[in-house]
Design an enzyme around this catalytic site. Sequence first.
Site, PDB file in Angstrom:
ATOM      1  N   LYS A 161       0.855  -1.193   0.000  1.00 14.21           N
ATOM      2  CA  LYS A 161       0.000   0.000   0.000  1.00 14.21           C
ATOM      3  C   LYS A 161       0.886   1.237   0.000  1.00 14.21           C
ATOM      4  CE  LYS A 161      -4.264   1.381   2.375  1.00 14.21           C
ATOM      5  NZ  LYS A 161      -4.988   1.294   3.650  1.00 14.21           N
TER       6      LYS A 161
HETATM    7  O1  G3P Z   1      -7.433   2.409   5.311  1.00 13.01           O
HETATM    8  C1  G3P Z   1      -7.905   3.694   5.045  1.00 13.01           C
HETATM    9  C2  G3P Z   1      -9.202   3.989   5.679  1.00 13.01           C
HETATM   10  O2  G3P Z   1     -10.218   3.144   5.353  1.00 13.01           O
HETATM   11  C3  G3P Z   1      -9.373   5.068   6.657  1.00 13.01           C
HETATM   12  O3  G3P Z   1     -10.631   5.140   7.252  1.00 13.01           O
HETATM   13  O4  G3P Z   1     -12.226   5.912   8.949  1.00 13.01           O
HETATM   14  O5  G3P Z   1      -9.785   6.469   9.191  1.00 13.01           O
HETATM   15  O6  G3P Z   1     -11.157   7.587   7.468  1.00 13.01           O
HETATM   16  P1  G3P Z   1     -10.958   6.332   8.263  1.00 13.01           P
END
Ligand code: G3P
Length: 220
Positions: A87
Site C-alpha cells: 500500500k
Molecule cells: O485504510 C484507510 C481507511 O479506510 C481510513 O478510514 O475511517 O480512518 O477515514 P478512516
Amino acid sequence: MKFFLDTANLQQIKEAQELGVLDGVTTNPSLMAKEGVKGEDEIRNHYKQICEIVDGDVSAEVLSMTYDEMVKEGEELAALHPQITVKLPCTKDGIRAVKYFADKGVKTNCTLVFSVGQALLAAKAGAKYVSPFVGRLDDICSDGVALIEQIVNVYNYYGFETQVLAASIRHTQHIIQCMEAGADVSTCPLNAILGLLKHPLTDQGLEAFMKDAEKMKSEK
Ligand code: G3P
C-alpha cells in the site's frame, strides 16, 4: 462486490472470515498502532498472521516517504507472503513506486486518494487497487460516494483494470451506496458489514416462525 475488512484486529478478522464473506483485509499505520503492534519484527509477524486467517489480498502500508525507501520497504513487505499487497500513498514518490512494483508484477494499493485526477495517475501507473476515502470526504462536506462513481465511470470508459476499493467506509449505508456506484471492493469496519444483516421484519418473522415451531414440537 468484494468485502475487505479495514482493521488489523485479529479477532475481528477471524469473525469476518468465519462468516464466509471476507475477500481480504486492508490496514494502515493508524490501524496497526491501535492494536499495539510495535517494531519491525512485530509488524511483519502481524501481517503474516493476518495472511494466515484470510484467503485474499492483505494491504500492508509502507511507512516511508521517499521513492527509494518505499521500494526497499515494499519489497520486504511483498516478500512476507504472496497475499501481501503493497500500500503506497498517492504522492509523486508513491506513484513512481506503484509503477516500479507494477513492472515487477507486485500488487499495489494506491491510498489516500481524494480526486479523480489522483485515481487516473494510480491506474496509469498500474495499481491493482485505488483507495478513494469516502468518509473523510464526507467529513469535509464533500461527496465521497460521488467520487467513487466518477472514478468507476472514468476507469470503465478507458478500460483501466485497476479496481476501485472504496475506503474510509464508516457505516452500512456507505456500503450500499458504494455498491450502487459500482465500486469493485468496499473495505469496511466489521460492524458496517454486520449492519447489512439487520431488518426488523427478519427479526419479527423469525420470532413468529420459532413460536410456531415450538407449537409443532409440543404437538408431537
Ligand atoms: O485504510 C484507510 C481507511 O479506510 C481510513 O478510514 O475511517 O480512518 O477515514 P478512516
